[in-house]
Design a protein around this motif. Sequence first.
Motif, mmCIF file in Angstrom:
data_model
loop_
_atom_site.group_PDB
_atom_site.id
_atom_site.type_symbol
_atom_site.label_atom_id
_atom_site.label_comp_id
_atom_site.label_asym_id
_atom_site.label_seq_id
_atom_site.Cartn_x
_atom_site.Cartn_y
_atom_site.Cartn_z
ATOM 1 N N ARG A 21 -4.349 -7.683 -10.067
ATOM 2 C CA ARG A 21 -5.057 -6.485 -10.527
ATOM 3 C C ARG A 21 -4.233 -5.798 -11.614
ATOM 4 O O ARG A 21 -3.088 -6.183 -11.852
ATOM 5 N N SER A 22 -4.805 -4.762 -12.209
ATOM 6 C CA SER A 22 -4.049 -4.015 -13.217
ATOM 7 C C SER A 22 -3.091 -3.047 -12.519
ATOM 8 O O SER A 22 -3.259 -2.731 -11.326
ATOM 9 N N ARG A 56 -0.978 -16.651 -11.531
ATOM 10 C CA ARG A 56 -0.376 -15.800 -10.495
ATOM 11 C C ARG A 56 0.740 -16.565 -9.801
ATOM 12 O O ARG A 56 0.682 -17.788 -9.678
ATOM 13 N N ALA A 60 1.208 -5.742 -9.529
ATOM 14 C CA ALA A 60 -0.067 -6.065 -10.167
ATOM 15 C C ALA A 60 -0.214 -7.579 -10.349
ATOM 16 O O ALA A 60 -1.292 -8.139 -10.122
ATOM 17 N N ASP A 116 -5.683 -4.863 1.432
ATOM 18 C CA ASP A 116 -5.162 -4.653 0.069
ATOM 19 C C ASP A 116 -4.372 -3.355 -0.023
ATOM 20 O O ASP A 116 -3.399 -3.256 -0.776
ATOM 21 N N ALA A 158 -5.008 -0.047 -11.323
ATOM 22 C CA ALA A 158 -5.785 -0.312 -10.104
ATOM 23 C C ALA A 158 -4.877 -0.298 -8.870
ATOM 24 O O ALA A 158 -5.259 0.206 -7.806
ATOM 25 N N CYS A 159 -3.663 -0.822 -9.027
ATOM 26 C CA CYS A 159 -2.728 -0.827 -7.897
ATOM 27 C C CYS A 159 -2.287 0.593 -7.549
ATOM 28 O O CYS A 159 -2.132 0.946 -6.380
ATOM 29 N N MET A 174 -0.960 -9.159 -6.976
ATOM 30 C CA MET A 174 -2.277 -8.834 -6.436
ATOM 31 C C MET A 174 -3.415 -9.234 -7.366
ATOM 32 O O MET A 174 -4.590 -9.159 -6.980
#
Lengths: 175, 406
Positions: A147-148, A66, A142, A123, A151-152, A145
Amino acid sequence: VDEGLDAYHAFRRDQTDFEALFRTHYPEIVRYLAARLGSRDDALDLASDVFLEAWRRVPGLQWRGRPVLAWLYRVAANMAADEVRRRARTVPPLGDPAARGDETDATADRLALTQAYAALPADHQLVVHLRLVEGRPFEEVAAIMGRSVGACQMLMLRAARSLRTTLRAEGVRSV
Amino acid sequence: VSERVLAAELDRALAGDDVGDEARGLADVLRAATEPLAFAVTDDEVEAALARVAPPVRRRVRLGLRPLVAVGVAVAVSLAVLLIARGPGLDVQAKAARAIAATYFFDATVTPANPRLFPATEITGYVDGIRGRAHVHVYSVSSGTIAETVLHENGSVERWLARTNTTLVASSCSALPGGCGEMFDPLGLYARAVDAAGVSSRRSGGGYELRLRVGNVEQIVQVDGTRFLPRSIQWRENRRLVASMRIARLERQPAVVPPDTWTMQPHGGAHVLQVLPGGALVHVLRVRPGKVTPATRWLGRSYRGNRARVADVTLTGGHATRIDYGPIVVWNYGRVIPPQVLQAQNLGVKVFPLRSGELVHVYFSLGGREAAVVSYGATNIAVVSLRRGNLDVVEAVQELTRAGSP
């Protein structure tokens, strides 16, 4: 492979060039904090604290796939939460009628909107900030964060619904 | 409309596409909420804030850092001393050794006994108490990052110095000038600590005090009475207190940590030098035509249309075999690293395993060179690409074979 290497190189560049890191990301951290704190000036100050922490810690970060920016937002969120808690003990909240004084409907709506946004879970706020305020594509959101993309997008949907529900409860007519 | 479809529709609505009422309404709410937040932060505001935050970073070049680095790193590594010093005997000692036998992230502050010796220093990093590895960053509150040191499992050490942007590579810390001497040699230190059984313990407050003696250096370690983890370490030399280290954080890491936990981070443009045990720097002394042996790893008689040209290279303190294939060069070497390989290692690193299980480190340099390095016991192989910005070395390193293979 190339994308992974690019991300890795960007991470390492951010680690080694503090001034570039600062100039690139300070404005967006200020904007993020302004939403959390409700004040642009307070956000300018607290963002400096975020980068002081970055100056001490970023060189020691380990690559976890990340960007450094993800770490900056996490620190900013934590510091903002601390500041909000500290204020809650000392300052009347913005929603306190005694603190509002006379307001036009538009100002009241504006205030309700600001408060509703500030009250969103961290979030939810972050996804809205990254996508709408900073205009980042969902792929970048994504990555920051962790995440996928799907998901976002779901977080964004929930954030919008949550805002609408709060505003309707407050009697804001424009939503 | 399913939730996922609506979420995607909301994104399209925000982009201005024509969508259903529900998504459009939600997009309007989001726009209204965020519109006041899209303000600009002016360049002047950015520079003013940077000036408030950055002066310590810019000041670092003016400090005399050498004693600070030597003492600071040595004291930091006294934590590693504690981790690997496991003499038999006292229960407290055994518990302390067991408690620390893992990889830890630590954050500690080092304060000199004599304030004129060096400023208070913060040291943070990872220590592997089982395999004796360490990766520490040394900071000064007033001057920012000062040094980064990686102690490898085999006792070799890399040290980057901010002041000169130089990375020194050595087979043990004892080779480094003005450094931490025997303090950084984990095997030697371990042997001394165990052979001398020089670890004693006693109750101290709510915990225990351990004393470890190695030569004329003694560490006095305050150990937590519950977790048996160190809280502070005093470093004494010839019975005089040199520095005290207070450990603010000591966090156990998962059993498996990413490989680059033990890798020096890139320092753009750093000058990379190898230091031999006697203190000499490695140079190329002579190059003459050579031959491959059956054990030599190469890319065959030709690679991508370039015939192999083999050279025997004499280096300060060792030899290497260089096989040129135009823009690709393969090196076979031992403990002494050819300068061309070192100079490709000053920007970044990526690690991946070969199918045969060996780990490959792919290094990138500021000048655009790349090197893929893989170790086979005492022999190391490096594939260096002289071309900028492509990943030739990643492909080539996977095609290495022994010259004696059919």
